[in-house]
Design a protein around this motif. Structure first.
Motif, mmCIF file in Angstrom:
data_model
loop_
_atom_site.group_PDB
_atom_site.id
_atom_site.type_symbol
_atom_site.label_atom_id
_atom_site.label_comp_id
_atom_site.label_asym_id
_atom_site.label_seq_id
_atom_site.Cartn_x
_atom_site.Cartn_y
_atom_site.Cartn_z
ATOM 1 N N LYS A 1 8.642 2.929 5.693
ATOM 2 C CA LYS A 1 9.606 2.693 4.613
ATOM 3 C C LYS A 1 10.576 3.845 4.389
ATOM 4 C CE LYS A 1 8.140 -1.373 3.462
ATOM 5 N NZ LYS A 1 9.011 -2.559 3.680
ATOM 6 N N SER A 2 10.378 4.984 5.020
ATOM 7 C CA SER A 2 11.294 6.092 4.749
ATOM 8 C C SER A 2 11.750 6.810 6.002
ATOM 9 C CB SER A 2 10.638 7.090 3.776
ATOM 10 O OG SER A 2 9.364 7.481 4.235
ATOM 11 N N GLU B 1 1.553 -3.382 8.292
ATOM 12 C CA GLU B 1 2.946 -3.001 8.546
ATOM 13 C C GLU B 1 3.025 -1.819 9.517
ATOM 14 O OE1 GLU B 1 5.750 -2.906 5.361
ATOM 15 O OE2 GLU B 1 4.489 -4.143 4.050
ATOM 16 N N TRP C 1 2.870 4.395 6.021
ATOM 17 C CA TRP C 1 3.722 3.375 5.382
ATOM 18 C C TRP C 1 4.885 4.052 4.671
ATOM 19 C CZ3 TRP C 1 4.852 1.947 0.221
ATOM 20 C CH2 TRP C 1 5.441 0.691 0.096
ATOM 21 N N HIS C 2 4.617 5.153 3.977
ATOM 22 C CA HIS C 2 5.645 5.950 3.309
ATOM 23 C C HIS C 2 5.165 7.397 3.338
ATOM 24 C CE1 HIS C 2 8.241 7.652 0.177
ATOM 25 N NE2 HIS C 2 9.015 6.590 0.312
#
Length: 448
Positions: free
Chosen positions: A99-100, A27, A73-74
């Motif tokens: 993701k954030s 991702e 990713w986060h």
């Protein structure tokens, strides 16, 4: 050229396949491609916590690499505690999370946001730990014991714990060997030589074996965060064996022995009778002339090993050869009464922890009392063994040739006979005084 450095982390990798970090990487690469950034480096800390305080090698390498920007990713994959966030802020680069969102660390608002997010991550981790401890405590109270690493001797089907028969058999054999005088090092060497491994597939050490043998779990007790919830598990070692084992493995004389294998009859068993040495154990060693002696490691006094052994063993054979020896050592004994006394002493010893917690006893006083009670329990266990015929003393009593029967015993059994009959002390004498039998004090067991 715009570049990005990807950082990946997973706290726990139960399968060892790094599946979670692989998904993160896919991702993150997709995210970089959409932004038109070239991935310069990828740093990965798999199976690494960000809150334990342990080093994260890839995280440290990331900071040293002087990235143009960081992609994760986060945000909680990168930092979960403030001290790590401050290190990232010092880089002066931006962090982009799939993701954030984007966290701009170049301005006060972005840094405040990052600190807030990290503070909540820290809070979440602490709350999770509290919930986990509470859940573990409740499971222990309900007799449901779970673990993240299987303890040697046990396994479970869901929440139902059962004994692994082959491992339990090895534990019981090890306990018997220790009680007969074998060293932990010898047992460890045997297990490793036979390919017996820990539950993680590793080799055994004295420390790991000791931890297993002294675990309350061996007697079926469920312990969570230092609180004993009583008998909740299957039993591998009975209470009597476990008590004797603990007394043996925590005996200060055993801990201070300089060698891993007992080779000499009274080494560590004979005590120094000099004032100020507090009955320090004496160990076998050689003197400047190459003669074997028993030497005190406190005052450095020593006496001939051969002469001391001769006197002590002669006295032992003499005692066991007496016509009334069988009566003395096979006097009517109420084993049940002895066992009840053991239980009483064990309860008193267990109660010391509560007295310490309530501040009614000092730590040193608790330690001294626990050692004294443990010694009393061990003495009672010897009497029970003798009454049941399990003591090596019983194997010599009544023999047609007591001297030959005693001589046929193993070194460890001979030591047990001596330990059962008497306390041996070498009395202080002036320098150069010739050895005489009366220099060896042999006080019958139970007397001062």
């Amino acid at each position: 050229m715009s570049t990005a450095t990807i950082y990946l982390r997973q706290s726990e990798d139960k399968t060892g396949e790094a599946a979670a970090v692989s998904r993160q990487l896919a991702e993150c690469r997709e995210f970089c491609a959409a932004k038109g950034w070239t991935v310069r480096d990828v740093f990965e800390d798999n199976d690494r916590s960000a809150t334990s305080g342990k080093a994260r090698p890839a995280f440290d390498a990331l900071l040293d690499s002087k990235p143009q920007r960081i992609v994760v990713w986060h945000i909680d994959r990168l930092v979960r505690v403030t001290r790590d966030l401050e290190r990232v802020i010092d880089l002066g680069v931006n962090v982009h999370a799939v993701k954030s969102g984007h966290i701009d660390l170049s301005n006060p608002a972005g840094r405040a946001t990052a600190r807030t997010v990290t503070a909540w991550s820290t809070y979440e981790g602490e709350q999770k730990a509290i919930r986990q401890k509470s859940a573990n405590r409740q499971r222990a109270q309900n007799g449901r014991v779970l673990w993240t690493r299987r303890p040697f001797g046990f396994d479970r089907d869901g929440a139902n714990v059962h004994v692994v028969k082959s491992e339990a058999a090895e534990i019981r054999k090890a306990a018997r060997k220790v009680l007969k005088g074998s060293t932990m090092a010898a047992i460890v060497a045997d297990w490793n030589a036979r390919g017996i491994t820990t539950t993680t597939g590793g080799r055994w050490s004295v420390t790991t074996l000791r931890r297993v043998l002294l675990s309350p779990r061996m007697t079926g007790r469920a312990v969570s965060v230092g609180i004993d919830y009583g008998k909740q598990l299957p039993v591998i070692l009975d209470d009597d064996t476990a008590d004797r084992l603990r007394a043996t493995l925590t005996d200060p004389r055993r801990k201070s022995a300089p060698s891993t294998t007992t080779k000499h009859l009274l080494s560590g068993l004979v005590l120094c009778g000099r004032d100020g040495c507090d009955n320090a154990p004496m160990f076998a060693t050689s003197n400047a002339q190459g003669l074997m002696i028993y030497r005190c490691r406190t005052c450095y006094g020593g006496r001939s090993m051969e002469r001391v052994d001769e006197v002590v063993q002669g006295t032992v054979v003499g005692i066991l050869s007496r016509p009334d020896a069988a009566v003395l050592f096979h006097a009517p004994v109420d084993v049940n009464a002895l066992r009840e006394e053991v239980v009483t002493l064990r309860d008193r010893r267990d109660g010391l922890a509560e007295l310490l917690a309530l501040g009614l006893m000092a730590r040193e006083a608790v330690k001294d009392s626990a050692q004294r009670l443990t010694s009393q329990i061990a003495d009672l266990e010897r009497k029970i063994d003798a009454a049941n015929g399990a003591s090596p003393v019983a194997r010599v009593l009544g023999a047609e040739d007591v001297a030959a029967a005693y001589g046929a015993l193993s070194l460890m059994d001979k030591r047990e006979v001596i330990r059962t009959l008497m306390t041996v002390r070498i009395l202080p004498v002036g320098k150069g005084v010739r050895f005489r039998p009366e220099h060896v004090d042999m006080t019958p067991r139970g007397q001062k």
